[in-house]
Design an enzyme around this catalytic site. Structure first.
Site, short mmCIF file in Angstrom:
data_model
loop_
_atom_site.label_atom_id
_atom_site.label_comp_id
_atom_site.label_asym_id
_atom_site.label_seq_id
_atom_site.Cartn_x
_atom_site.Cartn_y
_atom_site.Cartn_z
N ASP A 174 98.46 -8.09 21.05
CA ASP A 174 97.46 -7.58 21.99
C ASP A 174 97.47 -6.06 21.90
O ASP A 174 98.54 -5.45 21.84
CB ASP A 174 97.84 -8.01 23.41
N ASP A 190 92.22 -5.56 23.90
CA ASP A 190 92.06 -5.73 25.34
C ASP A 190 90.99 -4.79 25.90
O ASP A 190 90.91 -3.63 25.50
CB ASP A 190 93.42 -5.42 25.98
N GLU A 234 88.01 -8.13 23.32
CA GLU A 234 87.64 -8.62 24.65
C GLU A 234 86.68 -7.57 25.20
O GLU A 234 87.10 -6.55 25.74
CB GLU A 234 88.87 -8.74 25.54
N HIS A 277 94.73 -16.72 29.04
CA HIS A 277 95.63 -16.40 30.15
C HIS A 277 94.88 -15.87 31.38
O HIS A 277 95.49 -15.67 32.42
CB HIS A 277 96.64 -15.36 29.69
N ASP A 278 93.59 -15.60 31.25
CA ASP A 278 92.80 -15.09 32.37
C ASP A 278 91.91 -16.16 32.99
O ASP A 278 91.08 -15.85 33.85
CB ASP A 278 91.88 -13.94 31.90
C1 GLC Z 1 92.37 -7.97 30.11
C2 GLC Z 1 93.51 -8.94 30.08
C3 GLC Z 1 93.96 -9.18 31.49
C4 GLC Z 1 94.40 -7.87 32.07
C5 GLC Z 1 93.33 -6.80 31.93
C6 GLC Z 1 93.90 -5.43 32.14
O1 GLC Z 1 91.26 -8.47 30.78
O2 GLC Z 1 93.13 -10.11 29.43
O3 GLC Z 1 94.98 -10.14 31.56
O4 GLC Z 1 94.70 -8.04 33.43
O5 GLC Z 1 92.78 -6.78 30.65
O6 GLC Z 1 94.66 -5.04 31.04
#
Ligand code: GLC
Ligand code: CA
Length: 575
Positions: free
Chosen positions: A100, A207, A265, A339-340
């Site tokens: 990540d 991320d 993402e 995981h989200d």
């Molecule tokens: C992304 C991650 C999430 C995290 C956020 C802040 O959305 O997937 O788990 O809380 O970024 O880093």
């Protein structure tokens, strides 16, 4: 990175979220040696690439997405040597591994931030985003603007040392880096990227990749939620003025030098804008996640404002995902869990009467769609959401906790508080991030074989019925079915991974039928039919041709060609 490479396009990627994956030393927290011990398991399932969620040094305010040292490992997860062993262990088995890349923000415990906050004239002051307070008409100190944090409340934290606020779109402990500062960008590239490529990492999941460039006006955000003061900052923080320049720079200086993959993402933006990130010719990132499916039914700025969905909406979301790259040089992804997000079987299947059947149906859907496939830990055995009966203190995620706290502050004195609270719990029980974060259920022993002592987060009550060990032994299990489907996906990859996608029964509220076709229109086609309802319905082919069944979630003895039983799924080849 060559943007026409195929290893990442064909791949099945498996996401490991380390804290809840596998504990090797009995301290109740998953770790890297635990992950190493499962590599043969992953290989056997058909995984090509492991995506490891943050394992870096971190105070864990946001479970590792708050990094205090990019070049070190969270001691709970292991050591740098363990990480090297994991990288080598993947490579030895012919698998790749991506990490990540969390570079929109660091932890407030990162050395850079400690320096930055120490004084107004510290050389790293400008590496983060500092602004003076604003004062209201009564002379009270207020944050510089009305931006809302993704974790509730203001997106700014006050720092007494210098009487200024720092921007943090997530939690207090996640100050946003100032990408406007070139020295800061170079430090990020060296520390967070090069360091890991030199160790053999094969790429990154990037991320919050849409948030680096903030509109420098820092103007108040428009009012979207009338019932609260702080407002989503998207207009000024998402896909901001310099975002593509930053991604291009990162590509040119770093990514282009290695044979690696990148998946972003990015979050919401219009198709045309989104395509800019992933167009091969533009050379920014290779592929990105689209969130239409996992956010179905929720307000896209606030998952807990939940309205529900109909099968048509689900089809539309999948259509959007599959059509995203149509007629372009871009590449796409397929995923339904991470995981989200909550467990797909509890959100889109029937996790009660038809648990196994509907999870097989969702597996069929996932493995027949266009793009690189991502599977989240536990998805392969159909792990479900946490029980509705569990109290709120079993939920550990900062997103859920802050939201609940803000709700109590706002509605705590209302006459109908109990009723409102129950409604919110129903929604939390459906869509909270916590559902994906309970320990992986490896076997029927105590703590589900995840650990030998009490895990940091409670194991789902259903581990005796749902676990890896029993499913591996059972040739009819979801796990075995996944394994077959992953092979089928590879065997007919021109259809499933690369093929075009067309829905045949868009208005049908029970059945979802689609065709996957070769780009040159030649035969065979794949015909997928999914009965996403508790009822039996008649099966009638919607195209002509010679149908040959290649996958079904119903046993041969129960199979009746003319009837689609509840949650039945079939894949045919049509000539
Ligand atoms: C992304 C991650 C999430 C995290 C956020 C802040 O959305 O997937 O788990 O809380 O970024 O880093
Ligand atoms: Ca451990």
């Amino acid at each position: 990175m060559t943007t026409d490479q195929n290893w990442s396009k064909d791949a099945t990627v498996y996401q490991i979220w380390p804290a809840s994956y596998k504990d090797s030393n009995g301290d109740g927290i998953g770790d890297i040696p635990g992950a190493i011990s499962t590599l043969d398991y992953l290989k056997d399932l058909g995984v090509d690439i492991v995506w490891l969620s943050p394992m870096y040094k971190s105070p864990m305010e946001d479970m590792g997405y708050d990094i205090s040292d990019y070049q070190d490992i969270n001691p709970d997860f292991g050591t740098l040597q363990d990480m090297q062993d994991l990288i080598d262990g993947c490579h030895k088995r012919g698998m790749k591994i991506i990490c990540d890349l969390v570079i929109n923000h660091t932890s407030d415990q990162h050395a850079w931030f400690k320096e930055s906050r120490s004084s107004l004239d510290n050389p790293k002051r400008d590496w983060y985003i500092w602004r003076k307070p604003r004062y209201d008409s009564e002379g009270n100190r207020q944050p510089p603007n009305n931006w809302l944090s993704y974790f509730s409340g203001s997106a700014w934290s006050y720092d007494e040392t210098t009487d200024e606020y720092y921007l943090r779109l997530f939690s207090h402990g996640q100050p946003d880096l100032n990408w406007e500062n070139e020295e800061c960008r170079q430090a990020i590239y060296d520390s967070a990227l090069k360091f890991w490529f030199d160790k053999g990492v094969d790429g990154f999941r990037i991320d919050t990749a849409g948030l680096y460039s903030k509109d420098q006006s820092f103007a108040d955000a428009p009012i979207v939620f009338k019932d609260q003061y702080y407002q989503p900052s998207d207009k000024y923080t998402h896909t901001g003025p310099r975002i593509h320049e930053f991604h291009k720079e990162m590509y040119e200086q770093i990514f282009s030098k290695y044979d690696i993959m990148t998946v972003g993402e990015v979050g919401h933006c219009e198709r045309e804008e989104a395509l800019k990130y992933v167009s091969a010719a533009r050379k920014e990132m290779e592929m990105m996640f689209l969130f239409d499916i996992v956010e179905l039914g929720s307000d896209d700025q606030d998952r807990f404002r939940y309205l529900g969905w109909k099968l048509k909406d689900f089809k539309a979301a999948i259509q959007k995902q599959c059509d995203f790259i149509k007629g372009t040089d871009a590449w796409s992804t397929v995923f339904i869990e991470n995981h989200d997000n909550a467990r797909c079987i509890s959100r889109f299947g029937n996790d009660k009467e038809y648990r196994e059947k509907s999870s097989k149906l969702l597996a069929t859907l996932q493995t027949t769609l266009t793009g690189t496939l991502f599977i989240y830990q536990g998805q392969e055995i159909g792990m479900t959401n946490l029980p509705r009966s569990w109290p709120i203190d079993e939920y550990k995620d900062i997103n859920t906790m802050n939201y609940y706290k803000a709700f109590k502050e706002k509605c705590g004195n209302d006459a109908d508080f109990k009723e409102k609270e129950k409604k919110l719990f129903d929604i939390i029980n459906l869509v909270a991030r916590d559902h994906a974060r309970s320990p992986v259920q490896w076997n029927a022993e105590q703590y589900a074989g995840f650990s030998t002592s009490e895990p940091w987060m409670r194991v789902n009550d259903n581990y005796k019925e749902i676990n890896v060990e029993s499913q591996q032994k059972d040739s009819d299990s979801l796990w075995s079915f996944y394994k077959q489907l992953l092979q089928m996906r590879k065997e007919y990859k021109e259809l499933f991974i690369y093929g075009s996608f067309e829905i045949l029964d868009y208005d049908n509220e029970k059945v979802f039928t689609y065709v996957k076709e070769l780009s040159d229109g030649k035969h065979p086609k794949a015909y997928v039919v999914l009965n996403m309802s508790d009822d039996s319905v008649e099966f009638k082919p919607l195209i002509d041709g010679d149908f040959k069944l290649i996958s079904s979630n119903v046993k041969a003895v129960d199979y009746d060609e003319k009837v689609l039983t509840s949650w039945e799924s079939r894949v045919y080849l049509v000539n």
